[in-house]
Design a protein around this motif. Structure first.
Motif, short mmCIF file in Angstrom:
data_model
loop_
_atom_site.label_atom_id
_atom_site.label_comp_id
_atom_site.label_asym_id
_atom_site.label_seq_id
_atom_site.Cartn_x
_atom_site.Cartn_y
_atom_site.Cartn_z
N GLY A 288 0.81 -1.21 0.00
CA GLY A 288 0.00 0.00 0.00
C GLY A 288 0.84 1.25 0.00
N HIS A 289 0.47 2.18 -0.87
CA HIS A 289 1.13 3.47 -1.03
C HIS A 289 2.62 3.28 -1.30
N ALA A 290 3.49 3.80 -0.43
CA ALA A 290 4.94 3.74 -0.71
C ALA A 290 5.63 2.56 -0.03
N GLY A 291 4.88 1.73 0.70
CA GLY A 291 5.49 0.66 1.48
C GLY A 291 5.92 -0.52 0.62
N VAL A 292 7.20 -0.87 0.73
CA VAL A 292 7.78 -1.97 -0.04
C VAL A 292 8.55 -2.87 0.90
N ARG A 293 8.45 -4.16 0.66
CA ARG A 293 9.13 -5.17 1.48
C ARG A 293 10.00 -6.03 0.57
N PRO B 12 7.37 2.41 5.67
CA PRO B 12 6.12 1.95 6.30
C PRO B 12 5.33 3.14 6.86
N GLY B 13 4.54 3.77 6.02
CA GLY B 13 3.83 4.98 6.40
C GLY B 13 2.40 4.75 6.83
N THR B 14 1.67 5.83 7.07
CA THR B 14 0.31 5.75 7.60
C THR B 14 -0.69 5.24 6.57
N PHE B 15 -0.36 5.26 5.28
CA PHE B 15 -1.26 4.74 4.26
C PHE B 15 -0.93 3.29 3.90
N THR B 16 0.00 2.69 4.62
CA THR B 16 0.51 1.37 4.30
C THR B 16 0.00 0.34 5.29
N ASP B 17 -0.27 -0.87 4.82
CA ASP B 17 -0.70 -1.97 5.68
C ASP B 17 0.35 -2.19 6.77
N PRO B 18 -0.02 -2.09 8.05
CA PRO B 18 0.99 -2.23 9.11
C PRO B 18 1.65 -3.59 9.18
N ARG B 19 1.07 -4.58 8.52
CA ARG B 19 1.71 -5.91 8.50
C ARG B 19 3.04 -5.90 7.78
N GLU C 58 10.52 12.32 6.01
CA GLU C 58 9.75 12.46 7.23
C GLU C 58 8.25 12.54 7.08
N HIS C 59 7.69 12.60 5.89
CA HIS C 59 6.25 12.73 5.75
C HIS C 59 5.53 11.48 6.26
N ALA C 60 4.36 11.68 6.86
CA ALA C 60 3.67 10.59 7.55
C ALA C 60 3.27 9.45 6.62
N ASP C 61 3.04 9.75 5.35
CA ASP C 61 2.68 8.66 4.44
C ASP C 61 3.88 7.78 4.10
N HIS C 62 5.06 8.14 4.62
CA HIS C 62 6.27 7.32 4.42
C HIS C 62 6.82 6.77 5.73
N VAL C 63 6.43 7.34 6.85
CA VAL C 63 6.85 6.81 8.15
C VAL C 63 5.74 7.06 9.16
N ASP C 64 5.14 5.98 9.63
CA ASP C 64 4.16 6.04 10.71
C ASP C 64 4.95 6.02 12.01
N VAL C 65 5.22 7.21 12.56
CA VAL C 65 6.17 7.32 13.67
C VAL C 65 5.79 6.46 14.87
N PRO C 66 4.56 6.52 15.39
CA PRO C 66 4.25 5.67 16.55
C PRO C 66 4.40 4.18 16.26
N LEU C 67 3.93 3.75 15.08
CA LEU C 67 4.01 2.33 14.72
C LEU C 67 5.46 1.88 14.60
N VAL C 68 6.27 2.66 13.90
CA VAL C 68 7.67 2.28 13.68
C VAL C 68 8.45 2.35 14.98
N GLN D 209 12.56 12.35 15.04
CA GLN D 209 11.15 12.10 15.37
C GLN D 209 10.99 10.75 16.08
N LEU D 210 11.67 9.73 15.58
CA LEU D 210 11.54 8.40 16.17
C LEU D 210 12.16 8.34 17.56
N ALA D 211 13.29 9.02 17.74
CA ALA D 211 13.89 9.07 19.07
C ALA D 211 12.94 9.74 20.06
#
Length: 224
Positions: free
Chosen positions: A10-15, A27-34, A47-57, A78-80
């Motif tokens: 989903g969105h920019a998330g690649v595995r 792994p951003g906010t528009f990406t499946d957290p799995r 740093e944009h949220a659609d590329h990094v879901d800070v709380p999740l990561v 931000q993550l620290a």
């Protein structure tokens, strides 16, 4: 010839998976957290949220046996601040070379594409993984001279781009296959439109993947 497996989430998330190791990109906010399940390392382009879901990561990094992460300095900060352990955070900039969970990674470029002259562009690095997969984040960063990219994860929609630029980017990179990403803001009709234009004019094989659908990517012969 060796290979890795590429999936989109989903969105920019690649595995990326190879030799029982897993590398996750954006792994951003528009990406499946799995996407983060069992990850050994994480790369973030900016740093944009659609590329990094800070709380999740941050939670994934803090968990026992959690992955290490490489990202531009603002993302690391931000993550620290969200509780991610400092020993799992590494700042990266264009020109850096690193090994993440056994994957050879080259960081390319420095800044996000322009959204509007009144919006300062954040730091953005593209990642070339194992000399074969290029993830540009929110940019049209080219690969290094002489590198034949096997798979380009291709942004196709966003406030910083128009569709014709995606076509030109595919032509410039000339990958074996272009995999569309960065499309969460599109309707089904919009997805069909970008696939028709980018897939028809880019000059490379064009593969839209469903969530978790694997694409085998051959790796260059010799050391990575």
């Amino acid at each position: 010839m060796s290979s890795l497996m590429l999936t989109t989430w989903g969105h920019a998330g690649v595995r990326l998976e190879r030799d029982d190791r897993t590398l996750v990109i954006d792994p951003g906010t528009f990406t499946d957290p799995r996407i983060l399940d069992g990850a050994d390392a994480v790369l973030v382009t900016h740093e944009h949220a659609d590329h990094v879901d800070v709380p999740l990561v941050a939670a994934a990094l803090a968990a026992a046996g959690g992955p290490g992460l490489w990202a531009p300095a603002p993302v690391v900060e931000q993550l620290a601040g969200a509780g991610a352990p400092a020993d799992r955070l590494r700042a990266v900039d264009g020109g850096d070379e690193l090994t993440a969970a056994g994957f050879a990674v080259r960081a390319l470029g420095h800044v996000h594409a322009t959204i509007h002259p009144d919006i300062p562009p954040p730091a953005n690095v593209a990642y070339l993984v194992d000399g074969a997969v290029l993830h540009p984040g929110d940019s049209f960063t080219p690969p290094p001279a002489g590198v034949a990219v096997e798979a380009l994860t291709l942004p196709v929609a966003g406030p910083w781009m128009k569709l014709g630029e995606a076509v030109d980017y595919v032509r410039r990179v000339a990958p074996r296959v272009a995999v569309p990403i960065h499309d969460a803001i599109l309707s089904d009709a919009g997805l069909a439109l970008v696939d028709r234009v980018a897939g028809g004019l880019g000059g490379a094989e064009y593969r839209r993947l469903s969530v978790g659908e694997p694409l085998q990517v051959p790796l260059p012969d010799g050391p990575r």
